[in-house]
Scaffold this motif. Sequence first.
Motif, PDB file in Angstrom:
ATOM      1  N   ARG A 185     -12.655   1.731 -43.475  1.00 47.04           N
ATOM      2  CA  ARG A 185     -13.992   2.313 -43.501  1.00 47.04           C
ATOM      3  C   ARG A 185     -13.962   3.765 -43.025  1.00 47.04           C
ATOM      4  O   ARG A 185     -13.619   4.062 -41.886  1.00 47.04           O
ATOM      5  CB  ARG A 185     -14.949   1.513 -42.613  1.00 47.04           C
ATOM      6  N   ARG A 186     -14.325   4.656 -43.901  1.00 50.44           N
ATOM      7  CA  ARG A 186     -14.560   6.059 -43.548  1.00 50.44           C
ATOM      8  C   ARG A 186     -15.360   6.682 -44.687  1.00 50.44           C
ATOM      9  O   ARG A 186     -15.338   6.192 -45.824  1.00 50.44           O
ATOM     10  CB  ARG A 186     -13.267   6.845 -43.304  1.00 50.44           C
ATOM     11  N   ASN A 187     -16.011   7.781 -44.387  1.00 48.98           N
ATOM     12  CA  ASN A 187     -16.866   8.417 -45.381  1.00 48.98           C
ATOM     13  C   ASN A 187     -17.757   7.359 -46.017  1.00 48.98           C
ATOM     14  O   ASN A 187     -18.423   6.597 -45.339  1.00 48.98           O
ATOM     15  CB  ASN A 187     -16.016   9.158 -46.417  1.00 48.98           C
ATOM     16  N   THR A 223     -13.011   0.588 -39.159  1.00 51.51           N
ATOM     17  CA  THR A 223     -12.519   1.962 -39.090  1.00 51.51           C
ATOM     18  C   THR A 223     -11.136   2.144 -39.712  1.00 51.51           C
ATOM     19  O   THR A 223     -10.191   1.405 -39.402  1.00 51.51           O
ATOM     20  CB  THR A 223     -12.476   2.433 -37.624  1.00 51.51           C
ATOM     21  N   TRP A 224     -11.030   3.153 -40.552  1.00 46.13           N
ATOM     22  CA  TRP A 224      -9.787   3.482 -41.277  1.00 46.13           C
ATOM     23  C   TRP A 224      -8.616   3.574 -40.312  1.00 46.13           C
ATOM     24  O   TRP A 224      -8.607   4.391 -39.383  1.00 46.13           O
ATOM     25  CB  TRP A 224      -9.988   4.800 -42.016  1.00 46.13           C
ATOM     26  N   ASP A 244     -11.600   8.864 -52.197  1.00 48.38           N
ATOM     27  CA  ASP A 244     -11.286   8.949 -50.766  1.00 48.38           C
ATOM     28  C   ASP A 244      -9.822   9.244 -50.487  1.00 48.38           C
ATOM     29  O   ASP A 244      -9.218   8.679 -49.581  1.00 48.38           O
ATOM     30  CB  ASP A 244     -11.715   7.654 -50.065  1.00 48.38           C
TER      31      ASP A 244
END
Length: 669
Positions: free
Chosen positions: A223-225, A244-245, A333
Amino acid sequence: MRTRITMAALALLAATAPLATPAHAGTAAAAGTTYYVDAASGDDAAAGTSEAAAWKSLARASRTALGPGDKLLFRAGQRWTGQLTVTGAGAPGSPALVGSYGSGAKPVIDGQGQVDAAVRVSNVHDLTVDGLEVTNLGADTSVYRSGVNLYAKDAGKLENVTLRNLDIHDVSGQGGHSVGAAGLLISIRGNTTPTYFHNLLIEKNEISKIGSYGIIMWSTWSRRNGMTSLYPVETGVPDSEVVTWTPSTGVRIRGNHVHDVTGGGITPMHTAGAVVEGNRVERAVRGRTKTTGGNVGIWWQGNDDIVVQRNEVSHTGFNGPGSDGHGFDADADNNRSLVQYNYSHHNDGGFFIAVSFAAAPTRDTTVRYNLSVDDGYEVFGLSTATVGTDIHNNTVYAGGRVVVVEPPFSGAGTYPLGRIVRVYNNATGIKVRNNVFYNKTTAGYDTANGTVYDANLYWGTATPVAPAGDMNAVKKDPRLAAPGTTPEGHRLQADSPARGRGVSLAPGAADYFGGTVPATAPDRGFHQYTGAPPVTTATTSYAQLGGHHPFRLVDGDTATSWSSADSGITFPGTIDVDYGQDRSVGAITLHTAFATGQGISELDVQTWDGSAWVTQAAGQKPAWSGNTATVEKRTITLPRPVTTRKVRLVVRGAHLRWGNFALYEIVTT
């Protein structure tokens, strides 16, 4: 993501598997023990620690968690059905091993389509799986299966895992693509303990006849952006588990051969600093029974600083516009992807695409020193929300291949090459420089959104197609060794007009063949010519002013000039240029400043045929227009191109306002 997110709901058993048994729990082995498995004469009640006391079944082998130095070996030439589960862990410098013993063919683990993965390797580190044959084919193709699943969940940092020399083939699927299934699937689950692989090596595997992907890797730690979901329809992973990435590091996917798969060939996701190199992907997105959607030979998503190099991707399938079908794809991404030294050919959708969406753009992608031969539909596609794609020093051969998509596929139709460069929607920051485009079609180059073209070479038709904005365009035969054939056939020849005329972009880098790129004036295209360049010399029959020597006529610098002496000028006289080897000459361009005061007013142009000078253009009278420091150019076109080593100007008259005449540069094309 385009078509890859519109899949039907699929059950994924591999991604929802329970946690593996912790290393050394239950029946954990002592360090350094070798276990043998013999399908013909083994006995599950035996100790398993010698060939004479081998185990028999996958079930018995799966109950043992491996420790440092342990080996689990299957007898060569034999076959097991069901599922092998590998658990446990080695130690740094003392990895555990799953492999084979004895002579003969690789041992076969056959899931028979009855298990989600024929081999599952769960929550391991310091472990190698080497030299197995794996298949998982059954009559039920309503769900996706995998051959080998390297699986982790809430396990922290997992180091030093190697999957090598595996033959994975004939794995059941729905004949489309799901990111939750593959010949070789690396899946990371969980949301309580950040989990990732470090020093993961996937090498020298052959993966074929898969009803989904060849090799794919993904993580819920992504998970990011705007990446807040992990294909829940395809993976069964709820959005609440995506956290979280936390990228896997030191990932190397190299030397694999992936072919005849209905989905993509190789897809790494959620890594930092991964290297995908030396792989061969053939016939991805082929043999599909799903009639919608498409995919890509090698594509990647959610990565930083990935390097994709020295791969060969060919014959990727296509299902019409919007269905991908390219050799390579920097998907959503990604940051700072480097795509170099690849050979892409006969991919029906094109060579390379960068595609994203607004919340998770792909940024700063470099595509350099690659070769594309007869890729279809669009060679380069730069799509939604991508930012900063630098395409330089590639060689593209477009011979006019027409792609045909047959019914019942949703994109059925006939597709000639539509664009060499296609810009979709709001893709920005695109630079296209130093490339060689050998384009035998009328396919053009989009210029939307400020796309920059500079110092490219365009050729292939009588009037080569080129974007108007390329102020340093060269429209000449690049003199390739054998265009449309192998990489070797696209090397520049010594007399190529692509030589020494590029913009300096990557000094000190290597070209496709390993040659060093100079700091200034590189060649255009994927090949930097490394042979000894011919020496060009110039001589005249005239005395010249002190210091203004004839070499300045061919030094490539219009700021320097040659001038005759102020006295003793008689006409005619000669100026000779020797190129050191044969070249094709179709025109001569004279560069002169203060032209109406000191320019040549009448001349003949001759070429050397090996034994005598032959007049090609007689009585030429350049019409100079000014007497200022601005350098003017006047071109004399020959009736036809001539192959020659030497050119002679027979000067029959000149403007002598100051008692001499001058010439700044002689350029042959």
